[in-house]
Structure formats: C-alpha cells, structure tokens
Write an enzyme that holds these catalytic residues in place. Structure first.
Site, short mmCIF file in Angstrom:
data_model
loop_
_atom_site.label_atom_id
_atom_site.label_comp_id
_atom_site.label_asym_id
_atom_site.label_seq_id
_atom_site.Cartn_x
_atom_site.Cartn_y
_atom_site.Cartn_z
N SER A 1 -0.07 -65.42 21.93
CA SER A 1 0.82 -66.58 21.54
C SER A 1 2.02 -66.27 21.09
CB SER A 1 0.38 -67.82 21.15
OG SER A 1 1.09 -68.96 21.47
N LYS B 1 4.16 -62.65 21.59
CA LYS B 1 5.71 -62.21 21.30
C LYS B 1 5.90 -61.12 20.60
CE LYS B 1 6.35 -67.17 21.08
NZ LYS B 1 6.14 -68.09 22.34
N TRP C 1 2.51 -74.78 29.56
CA TRP C 1 3.47 -74.70 28.25
C TRP C 1 4.01 -73.45 28.25
CZ3 TRP C 1 6.71 -77.58 25.52
CH2 TRP C 1 7.13 -77.32 24.42
N HIS D 1 -5.01 -72.38 26.54
CA HIS D 1 -4.41 -71.55 25.54
C HIS D 1 -5.19 -70.89 24.67
CE1 HIS D 1 -0.53 -70.10 23.93
NE2 HIS D 1 -1.05 -70.54 22.82
C1 GTR Z 1 3.52 -73.12 20.41
C2 GTR Z 1 4.73 -72.70 20.71
C3 GTR Z 1 4.71 -71.59 21.49
C4 GTR Z 1 3.48 -70.65 20.97
C5 GTR Z 1 2.24 -71.19 20.47
C6 GTR Z 1 1.44 -70.49 19.69
O1 GTR Z 1 3.54 -74.58 19.84
O2 GTR Z 1 5.35 -73.72 21.32
O3 GTR Z 1 5.75 -70.64 21.77
O4 GTR Z 1 3.95 -69.73 20.43
O5 GTR Z 1 2.78 -72.24 19.76
O6 GTR Z 1 1.72 -69.60 18.99
O7 GTR Z 1 0.24 -70.81 19.76
#
Ligand code: GTR
Length: 420
Positions: A259, A263, A350, A400
């Site tokens: 996540s 990045k 998402w 996720h």
């Molecule tokens: C979310 C964010 C994502 C992602 C995520 C994470 O809320 O919008 O871009 O990075 O967190 O790190 O789990």
C-alpha cells in the site's frame, strides 16, 4: 458550557479534524469503468523532445534519467544527494531463533548525531540452513517489529516509544497487514529485514521534524521530498547495511512494500538499482495504479488526505490528471531491466486493480528493449492466476492486505528470477 467543557470540545474537534477531512476525501469516488474519462497514456519510450528511444542504451542514457527527474520534480520530490552520518549497532543476537532455523538480530540504525538523531530498529532473520549466500526481503511494517514477526520479546521500535499523536488513534489512518510468515520465508531460504516505517518518517503532516528529512538542509520548494521520499531513502540505508553482511547475496536484494509502502518500494526501486526485485503490493494511487484512469482513489483525494506524502508540485494535478506529463507505468518502467512485481487484491477497488495491472502492461516496452517480457495482454488475468513474465502480477482473492498468499507468490517469482 463551563470552561473545561469548552476546552474539551475544542480539543475533540481538533482531534477529529483530520478524520473529517479523511472521510470527506473518500466521497464521490468513481468505481464505474464506463465513467473513466478518455485519456492518452504517455508512451514510456518517447522522450520529451518527441524522439522515441529504440535501444536499451538510449533508454539508459536519455529516457530513464529524464523520467527519474520528472517523477522527482512532479510527484515524489527530489531525494537529497548529501549524506548523513549513519551508524548500525547490533543490539541483540539470537543464533537459535525460530526453533533453531534462523539467526535473529536486532540492529539499531542511527542517523545524524546528537539532539537531531533519528533511530530505526531493524529485525533481521537469516536462515541457518543455507548453502552460500541468500536473497533478502527488505520490508517496512506498520505496527512494529513485534507484531509483524509475532515475537513479543523483540525490542519496541523507537517510534512506539514516542508520545501518541492524534493520528495514532485515527480509524483507518494506519494501514493493517497480517503478520509476516517469517518461518515460511526462512524455510524457503530467504532472509528478512523488517522495520517500522514510522521510525524513518512519522506518518502525519507534522511528523517532518522527526523524519530523517530533518537531517538534511530544509527545503521549501514544490519539489522538496516528503514522506514517501524519506521512506524510499530509508530502504536504501537498510540496503547499505545488508550489502555488508557476509550472509547476503548482493545481487538478490528484494524491496517489498504494501500500500503506502508499495508506493515507497517502487520509488526506492526506481532510484536504487541494487534492488533486483521490486514488489508493489496493493500500492494503488501514487503507486502502480494509473492516475489518468481516475478510478478509486485519485490524485486530488490522496493529496487531500495525505498532504505529507508527495511533493507539493503533485498537487498541481489535483482533479487535473489529464495534465500529468507522466503516469505510473513509467514508475514501474524505471525498474527495468531488473524485475518488478505488481499485485492487487480482488476487493481492493480503492487501489484500482485494473489500473495497477495496466501499469505493468504498459511498462513492458522497456523490458522488450532488453529482450525481456512483461504481461502480453491488456486483459487482466483471472483472480488467483499468476503472471510470471519478467514483470510479475497476481490478483489475490480478498481484501487490501499483504497476506501469506502474496508472500508465496513473491517467493515463487523470486525463485524463478534467481534460478533457485
Ligand atoms: C489508504 C490510502 C491509500 C493506501 C492505503 C494504505 O487510506 O488512501 O493510498 O496507501 O491507505 O496505505 O493502506
């Protein structure tokens, strides 16, 4: 209302402000393929002067540096070239961890000197049963080394000892992952280095003073690096230490992140060519997902929710994705001719699973310059089917997260890449 009550409700509002902004930012999200605006993706091989590179050499000499500069100046911020004093101290050594299967060490990294120093604690697991040097996963964790390894006797990560910040209790602020399958990683002959990402840079807008970034000359411009840049820098400092260890195969360094750390892993892998495999797990917007699709989280949403992640210039593209002179397939492409792996989760809209897959697909022409291959079709593979080209991809069924299933796929891929 008496004074105390007024003060309390003021404090409550103050603490909820980021939560409200955060919730607000999740409104009006497009999850409909038919509502994706028409967009043109930049050709990864076409230089700013309009010429197209056709050889690996030209890619390395012309296009790659140009793209690195663009992503630095427009998205992640420029990583300072200067060095800070860094020391590494082994605090714990357990030669018979995991029932004798691994040697576990806790190693404190100290950046800077005196009052300004920043500390980050690595938990390092190396298989005891090994012939020769081993590949290593370098992975940030989100809840501390104890949680992610399941070993409650580990030292607390330095960030855990800091006073709580309002963001620490914000629901949904911090991402959740399952504990890492440490024993399984060791059984498969891989070493693991993990550390809490907030040791390197706390994950809230006011965290900069405790970030490694505070050790460099202050920079106020639109291209100044922020948290993702700092986390990527931190992975490279872990790699500095790892590369000096007698147990490591220096040609088999793997940087992996989930996540927001997916990045950062991509950005670390784009800049630091010591990472031979670069793994983006559910990295979404600002990671592998194509921004121009505007599906799920968008540039405007992410910059609104997390103003401390990207450089200020990236805000110029809030709700203006059509103006982006690049897209995220070009970030993935910077890993070539090493190996990139992009993974999604079936319920993680998402993060825009299709946008993540397409970034891997549209990065492939760069691998082709080296006689290598990425995914051959713009059609996504079915859930659970692994793409094992020079760029890897899979979509795990479920939410996720970074799950043991994902780790298995990554180790299968690395076994293939390293000929194990
Ligand atoms: C979310 C964010 C994502 C992602 C995520 C994470 O809320 O919008 O871009 O990075 O967190 O790190 O789990």
């Amino acid at each position: 209302m008496n004074k105390v009550m007024i003060r309390r409700s003021f404090l409550f509002c103050f603490m909820c402000m980021p939560l409200l902004a955060f919730a607000q930012s999740k409104r009006e999200v497009n999850y409909d393929e038919s509502n994706i605006p028409a967009y043109v993706l930049p050709d990864v091989l076409r230089c700013e002067d309009g010429r197209r590179v056709t050889t690996a050499k030209e890619w390395e000499k012309r296009r790659r540096p140009e793209l690195l500069k663009m992503l630095s100046e427009q998205e992640y911020g420029v990583t300072p070239r200067g060095k800070v004093k860094t020391s590494y101290e082994v605090l714990t050594e357990r030669p018979l961890a995991l029932g004798g299967k691994a040697t576990m060490r806790e190693v404190m990294m100290t950046f800077g000197v005196g009052v300004n120093e920043v500390k980050a604690l690595m938990a390092v697991y190396v298989p005891n049963q090994r012939k020769g040097r081993v590949p290593v996963f370098i992975a940030y964790n989100f809840q501390g080394n104890r949680y992610v390894t399941g070993d409650t006797t580990l030292l607390p990560s330095p960030h855990m000892l800091r006073p709580l910040h309002p963001h620490d209790n914000l629901p949904g602020w911090r991402t959740a992952i399952e504990p890492f399958p440490v024993e399984n990683i060791i059984d498969r002959g891989y070493a693991l280095v993990t550390l809490l990402y907030e040791d390197i840079c706390p994950d809230y807008p006011e965290g900069a003073s405790r970030s490694v970034a505070s050790l460099f000359p202050a920079e106020e411009s639109g291209t100044a690096w922020q948290a993702i840049g700092a986390w990527a820098w931190g992975s490279s400092r872990v790699a500095d230490w790892v590369c000096r260890q007698p147990w490591v195969n220096r040609k088999q360094l793997i940087v992996i992140g989930h996540s927001r750390q997916g990045k950062a892993a991509l950005w670390a892998g784009a800049q630091d060519e010591r990472f031979q495999v670069v793994i983006s797990n559910n990295s979404g917007c600002g990671g592998a997902a194509l921004s121009k699709r505007q599906f799920g989280e968008t540039v405007g949403i992410i910059n609104g929710s997390f103003p401390h992640w990207f450089c200020r210039n990236f805000r110029n593209y809030n709700d203006k994705e059509q103006n982006l002179p690049f897209d995220q397939h070009e970030l993935v492409a910077l890993v070539a001719p090493r190996h990139a792996y992009v993974a999604s989760a079936s319920e993680d809209r998402w993060a825009d699973q299709k946008g993540e897959y397409l970034a891997a697909y549209y990065a492939s022409p760069v691998w082709a310059l080296y006689g290598m291959n990425g995914p051959s079709s713009a059609e996504m593979p079915p859930v659970g089917q692994q793409v094992m080209t020079d760029i890897g991809y899979h979509m795990r069924p479920g939410k996720h997260s970074l799950a043991p299933y994902d780790w298995q796929r990554y180790m299968d891929f690395c076994d293939k890449v390293f000929g194990r």
